[in-house]
Enzyme design. Structure first.
Site, short mmCIF file in Angstrom:
data_model
loop_
_atom_site.label_atom_id
_atom_site.label_comp_id
_atom_site.label_asym_id
_atom_site.label_seq_id
_atom_site.Cartn_x
_atom_site.Cartn_y
_atom_site.Cartn_z
N LYS A 1 61.77 100.71 43.08
CA LYS A 1 61.56 102.13 43.37
C LYS A 1 62.85 102.93 43.48
O LYS A 1 62.83 104.08 43.89
CB LYS A 1 60.78 102.26 44.68
CG LYS A 1 59.44 101.56 44.63
CD LYS A 1 58.79 101.55 45.97
CE LYS A 1 57.57 100.66 45.94
NZ LYS A 1 57.02 100.46 47.27
N GLY B 1 65.19 107.54 44.51
CA GLY B 1 64.13 106.64 44.94
C GLY B 1 62.85 107.42 45.05
O GLY B 1 62.87 108.64 45.25
N SER C 1 55.70 105.96 53.86
CA SER C 1 54.95 105.70 55.09
C SER C 1 55.83 105.20 56.22
O SER C 1 55.57 105.48 57.38
CB SER C 1 53.83 104.70 54.82
OG SER C 1 54.37 103.49 54.33
N THR D 1 55.14 103.25 50.87
CA THR D 1 56.41 102.55 50.74
C THR D 1 57.40 103.09 51.76
O THR D 1 57.08 103.98 52.53
CB THR D 1 56.99 102.75 49.32
OG1 THR D 1 58.03 101.82 49.12
CG2 THR D 1 57.52 104.14 49.11
#
Length: 185
Positions: free
Chosen positions: A39, A51, A130, A7
């Site tokens: 998230k 988050g 990522s 994410t």
């Protein structure tokens, strides 16, 4: 620091506003399992934003533990993050969790990892997941070259750029913010 392929979460403090945004993609290997996961959360009566990146179940466990720490330490985000990191490193069950947190309030931003790191970034922004380096780079460029934009606009544009590049980041964004009451007339 571990790099999670899952994410992108970006938090920023700019012109009195605190904003955190994330995409909604959850992957299972190389497959999109869900495209609209939330998230980001408001914690401690809306005074702290959080988050997560990584395993969703693991992240929810960490968010619950972090919120318990916030209650125990009367909203002191830094102390709560440090205590969570200590538990994370020493507790047998928590030690196995694969996730990272970014937390923010009016005083600052922190990245909390399972390796015991509680990192306070040099800049008023923090990113995990990522696509974190894409989002962080875009946000830094916007802060430098377009300071007239709001924090929300910068976070949204940075995540959009990231989603265009990172295959683990989609365009289904969720945002939470803490606005500066002093700026409201």
């Amino acid at each position: 620091m571990i790099q999670l392929k899952s994410t992108t979460v970006l938090a920023m403090i700019h012109n009195g506003a605190v904003v955190i945004g994330a995409d909604g993609q959850a992957t299972f290997g190389h497959t999109v399992a869900k495209s609209n996961v939330k998230k980001v959360r408001k914690l401690f009566e809306g005074k702290v934003l959080a988050g997560f990146a990584g395993s969703t179940a693991d992240a929810f466990t960490l968010l619950e533990r972090f919120e318990e720490k916030l209650q125990s330490y009367h909203g002191n985000m830094k102390r709560s993050a440090i205590e969570l990191a200590k538990d994370w490193r020493t507790d047998r069950m928590l030690k196995r969790l694969e996730a990272m947190l970014v937390v923010a309030n009016r005083e600052g931003l922190l990245i909390v990892t399972g390796t015991g790191d509680v990192l306070e970034p040099d800049y008023p922004l923090a990113a995990i997941g990522s696509g974190s380096m894409y989002a962080q780079s875009a946000a830094m460029a916007l802060m430098k070259h377009a300071p007239h934009l709001t924090a929300m606009e910068m976070v949204r544009e940075s995540l959009t750029i990231t989603a265009d590049i990172c295959i683990y980041t989609n365009h289904n964004f969720v945002f939470e913010s803490i606005e500066d009451d002093r700026l409201t007339v």
